[in-house]
Scaffold this motif. Sequence first.
Motif, PDB file in Angstrom:
ATOM      1  N   MET A   1       0.815  -1.215   0.000  1.00  0.00           N
ATOM      2  CA  MET A   1       0.000   0.000   0.000  1.00  0.00           C
ATOM      3  C   MET A   1       0.849   1.267   0.000  1.00  0.00           C
ATOM      4  SD  MET A   1      -2.816  -1.341  -0.209  1.00  0.00           S
ATOM      5  CE  MET A   1      -4.074  -0.097   0.110  1.00  0.00           C
ATOM      6  N   LYS A   2       2.013   1.189  -0.633  1.00  0.00           N
ATOM      7  CA  LYS A   2       2.843   2.390  -0.759  1.00  0.00           C
ATOM      8  C   LYS A   2       2.895   2.745  -2.240  1.00  0.00           C
ATOM      9  CE  LYS A   2       4.333   1.388   3.482  1.00  0.00           C
ATOM     10  NZ  LYS A   2       3.743   2.017   4.664  1.00  0.00           N
ATOM     11  N   PRO A   3       2.934   4.060  -2.552  1.00  0.00           N
ATOM     12  CA  PRO A   3       3.048   4.448  -3.958  1.00  0.00           C
ATOM     13  C   PRO A   3       4.351   3.911  -4.568  1.00  0.00           C
ATOM     14  CG  PRO A   3       2.522   6.349  -2.580  1.00  0.00           C
ATOM     15  CD  PRO A   3       2.829   5.206  -1.657  1.00  0.00           C
ATOM     16  N   PRO A  40      -4.207   7.680  -3.224  1.00  0.00           N
ATOM     17  CA  PRO A  40      -4.726   6.324  -3.014  1.00  0.00           C
ATOM     18  C   PRO A  40      -4.616   5.446  -4.260  1.00  0.00           C
ATOM     19  CG  PRO A  40      -6.459   7.986  -2.622  1.00  0.00           C
ATOM     20  CD  PRO A  40      -5.184   8.716  -2.871  1.00  0.00           C
ATOM     21  N   ALA A  41      -4.840   6.030  -5.437  1.00  0.00           N
ATOM     22  CA  ALA A  41      -4.731   5.235  -6.677  1.00  0.00           C
ATOM     23  C   ALA A  41      -3.299   4.732  -6.853  1.00  0.00           C
ATOM     24  CB  ALA A  41      -5.162   6.071  -7.890  1.00  0.00           C
ATOM     25  N   MET A  42      -2.328   5.547  -6.438  1.00  0.00           N
ATOM     26  CA  MET A  42      -0.925   5.116  -6.520  1.00  0.00           C
ATOM     27  C   MET A  42      -0.634   4.045  -5.473  1.00  0.00           C
ATOM     28  SD  MET A  42       0.773   8.852  -7.248  1.00  0.00           S
ATOM     29  CE  MET A  42       2.464   8.338  -7.046  1.00  0.00           C
ATOM     30  N   ALA A  43      -1.195   4.219  -4.271  1.00  0.00           N
ATOM     31  CA  ALA A  43      -0.981   3.226  -3.215  1.00  0.00           C
ATOM     32  C   ALA A  43      -1.552   1.874  -3.648  1.00  0.00           C
ATOM     33  CB  ALA A  43      -1.627   3.689  -1.907  1.00  0.00           C
TER      34      ALA A  43
ATOM     35  N   ASN B  11       4.544  18.971  16.583  1.00  0.00           N
ATOM     36  CA  ASN B  11       4.195  19.184  17.996  1.00  0.00           C
ATOM     37  C   ASN B  11       5.087  20.259  18.632  1.00  0.00           C
ATOM     38  OD1 ASN B  11       2.321  17.137  17.661  1.00  0.00           O
ATOM     39  ND2 ASN B  11       3.784  15.554  18.280  1.00  0.00           N
ATOM     40  N   GLY B  12       5.334  21.319  17.879  1.00  0.00           N
ATOM     41  CA  GLY B  12       6.085  22.450  18.409  1.00  0.00           C
ATOM     42  C   GLY B  12       7.587  22.333  18.280  1.00  0.00           C
ATOM     43  N   THR B  13       8.097  21.177  17.866  1.00  0.00           N
ATOM     44  CA  THR B  13       9.547  21.010  17.752  1.00  0.00           C
ATOM     45  C   THR B  13       9.959  20.989  16.279  1.00  0.00           C
ATOM     46  OG1 THR B  13       9.474  19.649  19.728  1.00  0.00           O
ATOM     47  CG2 THR B  13      11.493  19.521  18.412  1.00  0.00           C
ATOM     48  N   ARG B  14      11.019  21.730  15.974  1.00  0.00           N
ATOM     49  CA  ARG B  14      11.539  21.788  14.611  1.00  0.00           C
ATOM     50  C   ARG B  14      12.330  20.509  14.310  1.00  0.00           C
ATOM     51  NH1 ARG B  14      10.307  24.772  10.247  1.00  0.00           N
ATOM     52  NH2 ARG B  14      12.121  25.165   8.937  1.00  0.00           N
ATOM     53  N   HIS B  15      12.071  19.884  13.162  1.00  0.00           N
ATOM     54  CA  HIS B  15      12.817  18.691  12.754  1.00  0.00           C
ATOM     55  C   HIS B  15      13.357  18.902  11.351  1.00  0.00           C
ATOM     56  CE1 HIS B  15      11.447  15.976  15.995  1.00  0.00           C
ATOM     57  NE2 HIS B  15      10.315  16.667  15.927  1.00  0.00           N
ATOM     58  N   GLU B  16      14.524  18.308  11.092  1.00  0.00           N
ATOM     59  CA  GLU B  16      15.057  18.292   9.736  1.00  0.00           C
ATOM     60  C   GLU B  16      15.457  16.864   9.445  1.00  0.00           C
ATOM     61  OE1 GLU B  16      17.743  21.991   9.124  1.00  0.00           O
ATOM     62  OE2 GLU B  16      18.170  20.554   7.510  1.00  0.00           O
ATOM     63  N   ALA B  17      15.053  16.331   8.309  1.00  0.00           N
ATOM     64  CA  ALA B  17      15.378  14.930   8.010  1.00  0.00           C
ATOM     65  C   ALA B  17      15.259  14.657   6.519  1.00  0.00           C
ATOM     66  CB  ALA B  17      14.449  14.002   8.789  1.00  0.00           C
ATOM     67  N   GLU B  18      15.836  13.551   6.087  1.00  0.00           N
ATOM     68  CA  GLU B  18      15.702  13.077   4.712  1.00  0.00           C
ATOM     69  C   GLU B  18      14.366  12.355   4.578  1.00  0.00           C
ATOM     70  OE1 GLU B  18      17.845  12.844   1.908  1.00  0.00           O
ATOM     71  OE2 GLU B  18      19.100  14.307   2.980  1.00  0.00           O
ATOM     72  N   ALA B  19      13.685  12.559   3.475  1.00  0.00           N
ATOM     73  CA  ALA B  19      12.467  11.787   3.216  1.00  0.00           C
ATOM     74  C   ALA B  19      12.479  11.331   1.759  1.00  0.00           C
ATOM     75  CB  ALA B  19      11.228  12.628   3.492  1.00  0.00           C
ATOM     76  N   PRO B  20      12.295  10.022   1.525  1.00  0.00           N
ATOM     77  CA  PRO B  20      12.080   9.577   0.145  1.00  0.00           C
ATOM     78  C   PRO B  20      10.829  10.281  -0.371  1.00  0.00           C
ATOM     79  CG  PRO B  20      12.300   7.695   1.643  1.00  0.00           C
ATOM     80  CD  PRO B  20      12.175   8.924   2.494  1.00  0.00           C
ATOM     81  N   VAL B  21      10.818  10.748  -1.615  1.00  0.00           N
ATOM     82  CA  VAL B  21       9.650  11.526  -2.074  1.00  0.00           C
ATOM     83  C   VAL B  21       8.389  10.677  -2.100  1.00  0.00           C
ATOM     84  CG1 VAL B  21      11.015  13.209  -3.365  1.00  0.00           C
ATOM     85  CG2 VAL B  21      10.125  11.188  -4.543  1.00  0.00           C
ATOM     86  N   ARG B  22       8.509   9.348  -2.216  1.00  0.00           N
ATOM     87  CA  ARG B  22       7.292   8.521  -2.261  1.00  0.00           C
ATOM     88  C   ARG B  22       6.760   8.199  -0.874  1.00  0.00           C
ATOM     89  NH1 ARG B  22       9.493   2.533  -2.355  1.00  0.00           N
ATOM     90  NH2 ARG B  22       7.340   1.918  -2.649  1.00  0.00           N
TER      91      ARG B  22
END
Lengths: 285, 161
Positions: A1-3, A40-43, B11-22
């Motif tokens: 269920m992940k894109p 959702p369609a991608m998921a 929740n009030g705290t600043r975070h910086e992180a890597e995220a896969p775009v998907r």
Amino acid sequence: MKPPPFHYHAPRTEAEALALLAELAPAEGRILAGGQSLVPAMALRVARPLHLIDINGLPGLDRLDVGDGHLRIGPLVRHAMIRRESVPGPLGALLDKVRGHIAHLPIRTRGTVCGSLANADPASEWCLVVATLGGEMTARSLRGERAIAAEDFFQGFMATALEPDELLAGLRLPLLADGTRWGFHEFSRRAGDYAQAASLVVMEVRDGVVLAARIGIGAVEDRPRRLPEAEALLIGRAPTAELLRQAAATARATLLPTDDDPTRPALAEAMIRRALADAAGIALP
Amino acid sequence: MSTRRIALTVNGTRHEAEAPVRQHLGDFLRGTLGLTGTHLGCEHGVCGACTVLLDGRAIRACLVLAVQAEDRAVTTVEGLAPSPEALHPLQAAFCANHGLQCGFCTPGMLTTLEEFLRDCPDPTEEEVRVAISGNLCRCTGYDSIVAATMEAARAMREAAA
Ligand SMILES: Cc1cc2nc3c(=O)[nH]c(=O)nc-3n(C[C@H](O)[C@H](O)[C@H](O)COP(=O)(O)OP(=O)(O)OC[C@H]3O[C@@H](n4cnc5c(N)ncnc54)[C@H](O)[C@@H]3O)c2cc1C
Ligand code: FES
Ligand code: FES
């Protein structure tokens, strides 16, 4: 269920978005608006765009303007922004009522009106409104801008007249004159689900007779549309319970449901009858 | 494919992180930030368990990409209580009224109702039922959730008076 994997683009101006769309549409590039249908369609892996062009960062697209006898809805106007207070006259009350039938609150805060039109689900409430009231869509691309009337916009099951490189840049709906009467009813199995049948009726009644009527049906055929035979029956006559029943029966006879669900025609007729009764302001058991 | 570095407030705290775009926001909150209070049920928008507040508005964390929360403020169930000692009135009322059993739906119920009660501080039971119609609970049968919400609304009105 992940894109599935894709490339993500977050343009900062509309010109940049249109250039990206022109470049990437041939490479499975798509606009990401509210994401409440596309994600959702991608998921579920029924959509696999290779590029998403996210328009959420574009300034000025969330405008709701009234002028010139029309309501203009920009591409980032969320369902939840359509409220009675923001639209004058009977159209405001009508849209307010319809909004409440779309999904649930946390989806309405994110999903967009224009996204619903571009998605063109046959059961979409906004598509029914546009088809019934005669909305006009604006499509924009690097090639220029064009207006598309509702009759030409919806082309079939989740199919529209938009070209792959075109952004749906807005929707125009005619305001309704004071005194215009309307009714909207839909049947869905659970609150917030897409409808099994939905009907919108708009009527002008003067001196006890119907001057003009629009009867729209959604979720039954592959796209929402008006039902001219049933509309014609009403013109020049008093909207009695008997006439409204006749009109709903005529409407049912002209429908071509896309599936063979045996309950569909009866549900459609019931929704049309209730919408007609609300518009006429009479009780119809 | 690609990842992006994002900065956001949770929740009030600043975070910086890597995220896969998907990656959706729900997985980012749980996996990257370790905020496992947000639950993931269906991951396609229908169950409501993942609901969080984005700039104060309830949204589905499974239908918003983490990269779309760049520079925005997220409130999860962990951020509802005013202090580590006190509960939010909704949380207190859920405890007192058996508003939860397994607790899977609870984070989404609470975040959805938090926004709802801000807009509608004096609701009818019917309005509460409509407000949570997009939040599936498989245990409590909803009656106690509705009762808890009515009590929380009362408590919040009294506190505001
Ligand atoms: C649980 C659930 C229940 C729902 N119930 C209903 C319901 O009862 N009725 C209903 O009508 N909807 C329902 N929806 C869908 C919801 O209304 C969506 O918001 C809507 O269909 C799509 O709008 P969006 O902004 O989210 O578009 P997206 O999901 O971002 O995009 C949808 C499609 O339209 C294209 N698109 C979007 N905007 C543009 C644009 N400006 N120009 C060109 N192409 C564009 C995208 O590329 C994509 O192909 C439901 C969704 C969920 C998750
Ligand atoms: S996990 Fe997001 S709605 Fe179910
Ligand atoms: S308490 Fe178990 S799902 Fe709601």
